[in-house]
Scaffold this motif. Sequence first.
Motif, PDB file in Angstrom:
ATOM      1  N   LEU A   1       0.829  -1.210   0.000  1.00  0.00           N
ATOM      2  CA  LEU A   1       0.000   0.000   0.000  1.00  0.00           C
ATOM      3  C   LEU A   1       0.863   1.258   0.000  1.00  0.00           C
ATOM      4  O   LEU A   1       0.507   2.267  -0.613  1.00  0.00           O
ATOM      5  CB  LEU A   1      -0.927  -0.007   1.219  1.00  0.00           C
ATOM      6  N   LEU A   2       2.001   1.187   0.678  1.00  0.00           N
ATOM      7  CA  LEU A   2       2.915   2.334   0.700  1.00  0.00           C
ATOM      8  C   LEU A   2       3.503   2.563  -0.693  1.00  0.00           C
ATOM      9  O   LEU A   2       3.640   3.722  -1.133  1.00  0.00           O
ATOM     10  CB  LEU A   2       4.030   2.090   1.717  1.00  0.00           C
ATOM     11  N   ALA A   3       3.836   1.487  -1.394  1.00  0.00           N
ATOM     12  CA  ALA A   3       4.355   1.613  -2.763  1.00  0.00           C
ATOM     13  C   ALA A   3       3.322   2.266  -3.667  1.00  0.00           C
ATOM     14  O   ALA A   3       3.636   3.137  -4.491  1.00  0.00           O
ATOM     15  CB  ALA A   3       4.734   0.233  -3.300  1.00  0.00           C
ATOM     16  N   ASP A   4       2.082   1.856  -3.514  1.00  0.00           N
ATOM     17  CA  ASP A   4       0.974   2.431  -4.284  1.00  0.00           C
ATOM     18  C   ASP A   4       0.849   3.923  -4.017  1.00  0.00           C
ATOM     19  O   ASP A   4       0.671   4.733  -4.941  1.00  0.00           O
ATOM     20  CB  ASP A   4      -0.318   1.694  -3.893  1.00  0.00           C
ATOM     21  N   SER A   5       0.965   4.304  -2.750  1.00  0.00           N
ATOM     22  CA  SER A   5       0.826   5.713  -2.354  1.00  0.00           C
ATOM     23  C   SER A   5       1.966   6.563  -2.899  1.00  0.00           C
ATOM     24  O   SER A   5       1.745   7.658  -3.432  1.00  0.00           O
ATOM     25  CB  SER A   5       0.788   5.815  -0.826  1.00  0.00           C
ATOM     26  N   ILE A   6       3.187   6.069  -2.743  1.00  0.00           N
ATOM     27  CA  ILE A   6       4.355   6.806  -3.234  1.00  0.00           C
ATOM     28  C   ILE A   6       4.289   6.936  -4.757  1.00  0.00           C
ATOM     29  O   ILE A   6       4.615   7.986  -5.323  1.00  0.00           O
ATOM     30  CB  ILE A   6       5.658   6.099  -2.804  1.00  0.00           C
ATOM     31  N   GLY A   7       3.837   5.882  -5.426  1.00  0.00           N
ATOM     32  CA  GLY A   7       3.692   5.930  -6.870  1.00  0.00           C
ATOM     33  C   GLY A   7       2.754   7.028  -7.323  1.00  0.00           C
ATOM     34  O   GLY A   7       3.017   7.734  -8.308  1.00  0.00           O
ATOM     35  N   THR A   8       1.654   7.202  -6.588  1.00  0.00           N
ATOM     36  CA  THR A   8       0.688   8.248  -6.936  1.00  0.00           C
ATOM     37  C   THR A   8       1.295   9.636  -6.756  1.00  0.00           C
ATOM     38  O   THR A   8       1.100  10.527  -7.599  1.00  0.00           O
ATOM     39  CB  THR A   8      -0.580   8.109  -6.061  1.00  0.00           C
ATOM     40  N   VAL A   9       2.029   9.842  -5.667  1.00  0.00           N
ATOM     41  CA  VAL A   9       2.668  11.142  -5.431  1.00  0.00           C
ATOM     42  C   VAL A   9       3.701  11.432  -6.517  1.00  0.00           C
ATOM     43  O   VAL A   9       3.727  12.530  -7.104  1.00  0.00           O
ATOM     44  CB  VAL A   9       3.329  11.182  -4.039  1.00  0.00           C
ATOM     45  N   VAL A  10       4.560  10.453  -6.794  1.00  0.00           N
ATOM     46  CA  VAL A  10       5.588  10.629  -7.824  1.00  0.00           C
ATOM     47  C   VAL A  10       4.942  10.873  -9.183  1.00  0.00           C
ATOM     48  O   VAL A  10       5.356  11.760  -9.943  1.00  0.00           O
ATOM     49  CB  VAL A  10       6.513   9.399  -7.882  1.00  0.00           C
ATOM     50  N   GLY A  11       3.913  10.098  -9.500  1.00  0.00           N
ATOM     51  CA  GLY A  11       3.235  10.240 -10.779  1.00  0.00           C
ATOM     52  C   GLY A  11       2.627  11.611 -10.972  1.00  0.00           C
ATOM     53  O   GLY A  11       2.740  12.207 -12.055  1.00  0.00           O
ATOM     54  N   SER A  12       2.006  12.132  -9.927  1.00  0.00           N
ATOM     55  CA  SER A  12       1.397  13.465 -10.036  1.00  0.00           C
ATOM     56  C   SER A  12       2.468  14.542 -10.226  1.00  0.00           C
ATOM     57  O   SER A  12       2.252  15.510 -10.954  1.00  0.00           O
ATOM     58  CB  SER A  12       0.558  13.761  -8.787  1.00  0.00           C
ATOM     59  N   CYS A  13       3.606  14.369  -9.575  1.00  0.00           N
ATOM     60  CA  CYS A  13       4.697  15.335  -9.740  1.00  0.00           C
ATOM     61  C   CYS A  13       5.252  15.303 -11.165  1.00  0.00           C
ATOM     62  O   CYS A  13       5.594  16.347 -11.734  1.00  0.00           O
ATOM     63  CB  CYS A  13       5.831  15.040  -8.751  1.00  0.00           C
ATOM     64  N   LEU A  14       5.319  14.095 -11.748  1.00  0.00           N
ATOM     65  CA  LEU A  14       5.846  13.964 -13.102  1.00  0.00           C
ATOM     66  C   LEU A  14       4.826  14.406 -14.150  1.00  0.00           C
ATOM     67  O   LEU A  14       5.198  14.919 -15.202  1.00  0.00           O
ATOM     68  CB  LEU A  14       6.260  12.519 -13.364  1.00  0.00           C
ATOM     69  N   GLY A  15       3.540  14.167 -13.837  1.00  0.00           N
ATOM     70  CA  GLY A  15       2.512  14.591 -14.776  1.00  0.00           C
ATOM     71  C   GLY A  15       1.617  13.495 -15.299  1.00  0.00           C
ATOM     72  O   GLY A  15       1.344  13.435 -16.503  1.00  0.00           O
ATOM     73  N   THR A  16       1.119  12.618 -14.409  1.00  0.00           N
ATOM     74  CA  THR A  16       0.169  11.598 -14.845  1.00  0.00           C
ATOM     75  C   THR A  16      -0.862  11.375 -13.749  1.00  0.00           C
ATOM     76  O   THR A  16      -0.670  11.796 -12.598  1.00  0.00           O
ATOM     77  CB  THR A  16       0.875  10.277 -15.188  1.00  0.00           C
ATOM     78  N   SER A  17      -1.937  10.700 -14.094  1.00  0.00           N
ATOM     79  CA  SER A  17      -3.023  10.453 -13.147  1.00  0.00           C
ATOM     80  C   SER A  17      -2.623   9.367 -12.146  1.00  0.00           C
ATOM     81  O   SER A  17      -1.511   8.832 -12.199  1.00  0.00           O
ATOM     82  CB  SER A  17      -4.289  10.052 -13.905  1.00  0.00           C
ATOM     83  N   THR A  18      -3.549   9.007 -11.271  1.00  0.00           N
ATOM     84  CA  THR A  18      -3.291   8.111 -10.150  1.00  0.00           C
ATOM     85  C   THR A  18      -2.608   6.802 -10.546  1.00  0.00           C
ATOM     86  O   THR A  18      -3.048   6.110 -11.467  1.00  0.00           O
ATOM     87  CB  THR A  18      -4.623   7.780  -9.439  1.00  0.00           C
ATOM     88  N   ILE A  19      -1.538   6.476  -9.832  1.00  0.00           N
ATOM     89  CA  ILE A  19      -0.821   5.210 -10.024  1.00  0.00           C
ATOM     90  C   ILE A  19      -1.413   4.177  -9.075  1.00  0.00           C
ATOM     91  O   ILE A  19      -1.590   4.443  -7.885  1.00  0.00           O
ATOM     92  CB  ILE A  19       0.686   5.377  -9.735  1.00  0.00           C
ATOM     93  N   THR A  20      -1.725   3.009  -9.608  1.00  0.00           N
ATOM     94  CA  THR A  20      -2.341   1.977  -8.778  1.00  0.00           C
ATOM     95  C   THR A  20      -1.858   0.591  -9.199  1.00  0.00           C
ATOM     96  O   THR A  20      -1.303   0.427 -10.296  1.00  0.00           O
ATOM     97  CB  THR A  20      -3.882   2.048  -8.894  1.00  0.00           C
ATOM     98  N   THR A  21      -2.063  -0.383  -8.343  1.00  0.00           N
ATOM     99  CA  THR A  21      -1.674  -1.755  -8.649  1.00  0.00           C
ATOM    100  C   THR A  21      -2.563  -2.296  -9.768  1.00  0.00           C
ATOM    101  O   THR A  21      -3.780  -2.179  -9.709  1.00  0.00           O
ATOM    102  CB  THR A  21      -1.822  -2.652  -7.401  1.00  0.00           C
ATOM    103  N   PHE A  22      -1.949  -2.889 -10.783  1.00  0.00           N
ATOM    104  CA  PHE A  22      -2.691  -3.355 -11.950  1.00  0.00           C
ATOM    105  C   PHE A  22      -3.146  -4.797 -11.794  1.00  0.00           C
ATOM    106  O   PHE A  22      -2.377  -5.660 -11.356  1.00  0.00           O
ATOM    107  CB  PHE A  22      -1.831  -3.232 -13.208  1.00  0.00           C
ATOM    108  N   VAL A  23      -4.402  -5.045 -12.160  1.00  0.00           N
ATOM    109  CA  VAL A  23      -4.938  -6.395 -12.085  1.00  0.00           C
ATOM    110  C   VAL A  23      -4.215  -7.316 -13.061  1.00  0.00           C
ATOM    111  O   VAL A  23      -4.182  -8.539 -12.879  1.00  0.00           O
ATOM    112  CB  VAL A  23      -6.458  -6.382 -12.367  1.00  0.00           C
ATOM    113  N   GLU A  24      -3.585  -6.742 -14.103  1.00  0.00           N
ATOM    114  CA  GLU A  24      -2.805  -7.548 -15.041  1.00  0.00           C
ATOM    115  C   GLU A  24      -1.599  -8.208 -14.383  1.00  0.00           C
ATOM    116  O   GLU A  24      -0.959  -9.080 -14.989  1.00  0.00           O
ATOM    117  CB  GLU A  24      -2.343  -6.679 -16.218  1.00  0.00           C
ATOM    118  N   SER A  25      -1.285  -7.803 -13.146  1.00  0.00           N
ATOM    119  CA  SER A  25      -0.205  -8.465 -12.399  1.00  0.00           C
ATOM    120  C   SER A  25      -0.481  -9.960 -12.272  1.00  0.00           C
ATOM    121  O   SER A  25       0.450 -10.765 -12.122  1.00  0.00           O
ATOM    122  CB  SER A  25      -0.065  -7.849 -11.005  1.00  0.00           C
ATOM    123  N   SER A  26      -1.758 -10.323 -12.325  1.00  0.00           N
ATOM    124  CA  SER A  26      -2.124 -11.742 -12.209  1.00  0.00           C
ATOM    125  C   SER A  26      -1.577 -12.556 -13.377  1.00  0.00           C
ATOM    126  O   SER A  26      -1.395 -13.771 -13.264  1.00  0.00           O
ATOM    127  CB  SER A  26      -3.642 -11.894 -12.121  1.00  0.00           C
TER     128      SER A  26
END
Length: 454
Positions: A307-332
């Motif tokens: 969950l922390l990785a997901d959160s940090i990804g969203t913060v980094v993504g917004s700083c770089l210029g993209t929408s919310t970063i989240t865990t992908f179901v394609e990981s399956s």
Amino acid sequence: MERFFKLKEKGTDVRTEVMAGLTTFMTMAYILAVNPAILGTTGMDSGAVFTATAVASAIASFCMALFANLPFVLSAGMGLNAYFAYTVVAGMGYSWELALTAVFAEGIIFILLSLTNVREAIFNAIPATLKYGVSVGIGLFICFIGLQNAHIAVDSSTLVTIFSFNNSIKNGTFQSEGITVVLALLGILITGYLVIRGVKGNMLIGIFATWLLGIICQIAGLYVPDPDHGFYSLIPSGILSAPASLAPTFLKFDFASAFAHPLDFFSILFAFLFVDVFDTLGTLIGCASKADMLDEDGKLPEIKGALLADSIGTVVGSCLGTSTITTFVESSAGITEGGRSGLTAVVSGIFFLLALFFSPIFLAIPSFATAPALVIVGFLMIQQVVKVQWDDLLEAIPAYVAIFAMPFLYSISEGISLGIISYVILHVAAGKSKEVTPLMYVLAVLFILKYIAL
């Protein structure tokens, strides 16, 4: 790598993890083409969004490996990017800078919730049977996405139907869409056969085989590229390309408008929060169940780091210029290939970075080639249905609600919310209210209020 990723302990090896990471990336590569196209409608620079998406996906996936050692890969969430572009910007009339500010604020809140165990508590509060139902529902949902990507399932007067081959025939020949549907169906059979035979790398081989068949069809003139209608060349236009600059989107926040319109900003922020929280939890539940990573109490030991990785990804993504970063179901898809450690996430992250320099190749991978993998992964995920306690109707019916809600309502978060609401109401009505944890009551009330307010 053995010491850091604990490969032997997790029953895997480097070759398996590399194959799993590549497979997951291949099933997710479409996001590198789709996300810039969606966010580009807001006025954002598409090249910058492409770079931001690739870099943020890599960083978030590396964080998943570092903090949780799990084979889950992250990128800009589908649905969340559409809400960003079509609802917040196009519908409400706000600037993309304000929407990006809301994503940044969401990420900061998520970091706090992850560090204080709030999101972990929500995950652990969901009953085991409901978790299995969520896994099955995600399996059906990801299968439906695959069928849509391949144009096998299309819109109709009955909401959805099978693609009509008759309508695709003009002057006695198939049009490009009909060819791609046939190729996708062949891809499903090829991938299914490889799974039956237990061939290592079956998903990845299936993707490449379907893509190769498409290239042959293009060379033979059966598939005719038509960019105006979404049919692009299947043959890469080149090999190398220089990454686009991040300057047009980097740190382009609009805090002034956020403070000037606090109520509007809060409503946007809440929508991002709600969808991301429960989409991520649902994906973690589904993928962890498929990989048998949940303990005897239905908990995921490494969930705090995930969950922390997901959160940090969203913060980094917004700083770089993209929408919310989240865990992908394609990981399956990678999990199905045997991925069990963070090395899978690292490999996928590396390929996201490589995509910055080899974008012509990755952007040439058609959705009909990755669709068969999603369909077969859906089949593998619904096998969790046998773990639902069907003889205990009080447990089984809420799980069933979560199962049908995800594909039919086209939302992981809606499946979870309706499953939790039905679970609480049925237990109270049956006089089993003491079996429901306090947090489940809180969640049920919040979900009901959400449906009333939104």
